[in-house]
Design a protein around this motif. Structure first.
Motif, PDB file in Angstrom:
ATOM      1  N   ARG A   3     -10.115  -3.765   3.183  1.00  0.00           N
ATOM      2  CA  ARG A   3      -9.576  -3.127   4.389  1.00  0.00           C
ATOM      3  C   ARG A   3      -8.070  -3.279   4.383  1.00  0.00           C
ATOM      4  NH1 ARG A   3     -13.214  -4.633   9.616  1.00  0.00           N
ATOM      5  NH2 ARG A   3     -15.037  -3.476   8.975  1.00  0.00           N
ATOM      6  N   ARG A   4      -7.408  -2.224   4.716  1.00  0.00           N
ATOM      7  CA  ARG A   4      -5.946  -2.260   4.798  1.00  0.00           C
ATOM      8  C   ARG A   4      -5.536  -1.945   6.224  1.00  0.00           C
ATOM      9  NH1 ARG A   4      -3.558  -1.860  -0.490  1.00  0.00           N
ATOM     10  NH2 ARG A   4      -5.215  -1.514  -1.985  1.00  0.00           N
ATOM     11  N   PHE A   5      -4.633  -2.764   6.718  1.00  0.00           N
ATOM     12  CA  PHE A   5      -4.140  -2.577   8.068  1.00  0.00           C
ATOM     13  C   PHE A   5      -2.658  -2.228   7.994  1.00  0.00           C
ATOM     14  CE2 PHE A   5      -7.663  -5.519   8.507  1.00  0.00           C
ATOM     15  CZ  PHE A   5      -8.394  -4.918   9.518  1.00  0.00           C
ATOM     16  N   CYS A   6      -2.285  -1.281   8.765  1.00  0.00           N
ATOM     17  CA  CYS A   6      -0.884  -0.893   8.837  1.00  0.00           C
ATOM     18  C   CYS A   6      -0.422  -1.109  10.276  1.00  0.00           C
ATOM     19  CB  CYS A   6      -0.729   0.568   8.424  1.00  0.00           C
ATOM     20  SG  CYS A   6       0.991   1.085   8.399  1.00  0.00           S
ATOM     21  N   LEU A   7       0.424  -2.079  10.469  1.00  0.00           N
ATOM     22  CA  LEU A   7       0.926  -2.384  11.795  1.00  0.00           C
ATOM     23  C   LEU A   7       2.402  -2.027  11.884  1.00  0.00           C
ATOM     24  CD1 LEU A   7      -0.603  -5.940  12.299  1.00  0.00           C
ATOM     25  CD2 LEU A   7      -1.465  -3.788  13.191  1.00  0.00           C
ATOM     26  N   SER A   8       2.774  -1.438  12.985  1.00  0.00           N
ATOM     27  CA  SER A   8       4.190  -1.151  13.187  1.00  0.00           C
ATOM     28  C   SER A   8       4.913  -2.462  13.482  1.00  0.00           C
ATOM     29  CB  SER A   8       4.378  -0.174  14.344  1.00  0.00           C
ATOM     30  OG  SER A   8       4.026  -0.786  15.567  1.00  0.00           O
ATOM     31  N   ALA A   9       6.215  -2.434  13.348  1.00  0.00           N
ATOM     32  CA  ALA A   9       7.005  -3.643  13.570  1.00  0.00           C
ATOM     33  C   ALA A   9       6.854  -4.138  15.004  1.00  0.00           C
ATOM     34  CB  ALA A   9       8.469  -3.377  13.253  1.00  0.00           C
ATOM     35  N   SER A  10       6.814  -3.242  15.964  1.00  0.00           N
ATOM     36  CA  SER A  10       6.702  -3.668  17.364  1.00  0.00           C
ATOM     37  C   SER A  10       5.326  -4.281  17.646  1.00  0.00           C
ATOM     38  CB  SER A  10       6.963  -2.501  18.311  1.00  0.00           C
ATOM     39  OG  SER A  10       6.016  -1.473  18.114  1.00  0.00           O
ATOM     40  N   VAL A  11       4.277  -3.735  17.045  1.00  0.00           N
ATOM     41  CA  VAL A  11       2.934  -4.293  17.223  1.00  0.00           C
ATOM     42  C   VAL A  11       2.859  -5.670  16.560  1.00  0.00           C
ATOM     43  CG1 VAL A  11       0.498  -4.004  16.629  1.00  0.00           C
ATOM     44  CG2 VAL A  11       1.818  -2.042  17.429  1.00  0.00           C
ATOM     45  N   LEU A  12       3.448  -5.799  15.404  1.00  0.00           N
ATOM     46  CA  LEU A  12       3.458  -7.080  14.706  1.00  0.00           C
ATOM     47  C   LEU A  12       4.232  -8.134  15.498  1.00  0.00           C
ATOM     48  CD1 LEU A  12       2.636  -8.703  12.244  1.00  0.00           C
ATOM     49  CD2 LEU A  12       4.665  -7.845  11.076  1.00  0.00           C
ATOM     50  N   ARG A  13       5.389  -7.768  16.055  1.00  0.00           N
ATOM     51  CA  ARG A  13       6.165  -8.703  16.881  1.00  0.00           C
ATOM     52  C   ARG A  13       5.361  -9.154  18.088  1.00  0.00           C
ATOM     53  NH1 ARG A  13      10.533  -5.475  15.487  1.00  0.00           N
ATOM     54  NH2 ARG A  13      10.317  -4.202  17.354  1.00  0.00           N
TER      55      ARG A  13
END
Length: 58
Positions: A3-13
């Motif tokens: 599974r690959r997850f792609c998180l935006s920088a704001s979601v990761l923060r």
């Protein structure tokens, strides 16, 4: 399957901030004294259960 997850920088923060908050809260719970625990009306086992949860668990 990987599974690959792609998180935006704001979601990761936001996720990292939430994890830090949980870790800090659980450390504070672990440091509570017996009289405070009694004042809250909780059992030590309840606090221990919460304090020992990993930061990524709700």
């Amino acid at each position: 399957m990987v599974r690959r997850f792609c998180l935006s920088a704001s979601v990761l923060r936001a996720l990292l901030a939430e994890w830090r908050c949980r870790a800090r809260s659980r450390a504070e719970i672990a440091a509570l004294q017996g009289c405070t625990i009694r004042d809250l009306g909780l059992a030590r086992s309840q606090l221990r259960f919460e304090a020992e949860k990993p930061f990524w668990r709700k």
